[in-house]
Design an enzyme around this catalytic site. Structure first.
Site, short mmCIF file in Angstrom:
data_model
loop_
_atom_site.label_atom_id
_atom_site.label_comp_id
_atom_site.label_asym_id
_atom_site.label_seq_id
_atom_site.Cartn_x
_atom_site.Cartn_y
_atom_site.Cartn_z
CG HIS A 159 -4.95 3.12 -0.07
ND1 HIS A 159 -4.49 4.41 -0.03
CD2 HIS A 159 -5.06 2.73 1.23
CE1 HIS A 159 -4.33 4.79 1.23
NE2 HIS A 159 -4.67 3.79 2.01
CD GLU A 160 -6.46 -0.47 2.91
OE1 GLU A 160 -5.64 -0.79 3.79
OE2 GLU A 160 -7.05 0.62 2.91
CG HIS A 167 -1.27 0.81 3.93
ND1 HIS A 167 -0.61 1.99 4.18
CD2 HIS A 167 -2.58 1.14 3.85
CE1 HIS A 167 -1.49 2.98 4.25
NE2 HIS A 167 -2.69 2.48 4.04
CD GLU A 224 -3.42 5.71 5.34
OE1 GLU A 224 -3.80 5.31 4.22
OE2 GLU A 224 -3.35 4.96 6.32
CG ASP A 273 -4.02 7.95 -1.46
OD1 ASP A 273 -4.66 6.92 -1.17
OD2 ASP A 273 -4.32 9.08 -1.02
ZN ZN Z 1 -4.47 3.49 4.05
#
Ligand code: ZN
Length: 426
Positions: A284-285, A288, A362, A366
């Protein structure tokens, strides 16, 4: 006000409007408003309990019932104190009184006034903060000792006071040098500061609260480095932050750029979270990073800051407001309490907008995690684990989520994974 002063105020308003439009355009274009097509047979229903046991949900709701009123009270009290100093003569008198021992020299007066106002605001809300910490202890969320809590409060107040004082010193200095165009210089400076800050934050602020050690060689480290490689965003190192000194919360993030990019894991993850779930969080990170979310955030922040300062330039050209606050002009140190109030109001108003963008960004991260790990089961388990460990309500009240929710709710995140699965099976 003079004709020139009115012209300057009008120019500030015009620039604020142009920057506001630019901000709306950037938000509209850069926010991933829709991510997944509706799967055949319709979207998965969002289950309120996110598949968590009833006792876990009840515990989260009980914590929310304790903490939400306190958070609201904290917010409102902070605003009330700012308004008391910014909209009456009380603040300007306090600043003037602090300036007396230093011969009313303006830089020292601004500095002392700002520090005093930040500290008074912090002291006013301290009992509520302490109550919040008591509640977090009761639920096993905080592991901070009281001396460590006090140290954290002192450090964050000092950072806050220092940065606010520097900002106000710059503002008053510019307004004294260029009484008609100060806001334009300040708007440019604010935008530049947002850009520099987003690069410096991980280097300066993170180490003030945590220390980092490299994750020992082993399967997890190898897997995470591979995951980053596969994501197209290789990292230099995997570090562990000693977060357990303060919290039981589970978290990870990616910081740095290019060759200094690294994955940081909270040490709370390492004790009992299975590797596939840690990989899900890190994926997930990495999402970003892959979509340059820090860049988007920086761009939105810079435009917002510049627009807000231009608006401030317009407001501080408004004589009745200045008179009410007991200041003569933007170059008068007694303007400090009014500026602090206006900044607090601006922050309050921008919160739901920032969170609206954040929730979509976000959700995109995901989706990146699901695509990268191809493991919806680990993703869903991780969401449930996060909700349980962080004692967070899997589906908070809609207005609360709308205003304060920076992430989709656990229930929404799990529903998206279900949709992803059904689209994947097709
Ligand atoms: Zn996040």
């Amino acid at each position: 006000m003079s004709a020139a002063g009115r012209g300057s105020a009008r120019a500030a308003l015009l620039v604020a409007a142009v920057l506001g439009v630019a901000l709306v355009v950037v938000i509209a274009v850069r926010t991933p408003w829709s991510l997944l097509p509706t799967p055949p047979g319709g979207a998965a229903p969002v289950s309120d309990d996110a598949g968590l046991p009833a006792a876990v949900v009840a515990r989260a709701e009980a914590l929310a019932a304790d903490i939400r009123p306190a958070s609201l009270a904290n917010l409102l009290l902070g605003l009330a104190v700012s308004a008391l100093f910014g909209l009456t003569r009380l603040g300007s008198r306090l600043v003037a009184a602090l300036g007396r021992p230093v011969g009313q020299r303006w830089p020292l007066t601004v500095l002392l006034g700002t520090v005093a106002l930040v500290v008074v605001g912090r002291l006013a809300t301290l009992p509520i903060s302490a109550y919040g910490e008591v509640v977090r202890h009761r639920y096993g969320l905080s592991t901070r000792s009281w001396p460590l809590w006090l140290r954290d409060v002192a450090v964050s107040t000092a950072i806050d006071a220092g940065l606010t004082a520097l900002g106000l010193l710059a503002l008053v200095a510019l307004a004294r040098r260029a009484p008609r165009t100060w806001w334009a210089w300040a708007a440019g400076g604010a935008a530049a500061l947002v850009v520099v800050g987003s690069f410096l934050y991980p280097v300066v602020i993170e180490p003030a609260f945590n220390s980092f050690t490299p994750l020992a060689a082993g399967q997890l480290r190898t897997d995470l480095l591979e995951l980053a490689e596969e994501s197209g965003t290789p990292v230099e190192d995997v570090l562990v932050a000693d977060a357990s000194r303060r919290t039981t919360a589970l978290n990870a993030y990616v910081s740095g750029f290019g060759s200094t990019r690294r994955v940081v894991l909270y040490d709370t993850l390492l004790s009992d979270v299975p590797d596939d779930e840690i990989e899900s969080i890190v994926a997930h990170e990495l999402g970003h990073v892959a979509t340059d979310d820090v860049l988007t955030g920086t761009l939105i922040g810079a435009l917002g800051a510049a627009g807000a300062v231009a608006l401030l330039g317009w407001l501080l050209g408004w004589t009745p407001l200045l008179r009410r606050a007991g200041a003569d002009s933007a170059g008068d140190p007694r303007v400090v309490p009014l500026v602090m109030l206006l900044v607090a109001l601006g922050t309050l108003v921008s919160t739901p907008v920032q969170n609206l963008v954040s929730r979509h960004v976000e959700a995109r991260a995901d989706l990146h995690a699901l695509d990268l790990t191809d493991d919806a089961a680990a993703f869903e388990e991780m969401q449930r684990r996060l909700a349980e460990t962080n004692v967070s309500d899997p589906s908070p009240p809609v207005p609360w989520q709308w205003w304060f929710g920076s992430h989709p709710t656990a229930a929404q995140r799990i529903a998206m994974a279900e949709d992803w699965l059904r689209l994947d099976d097709r």
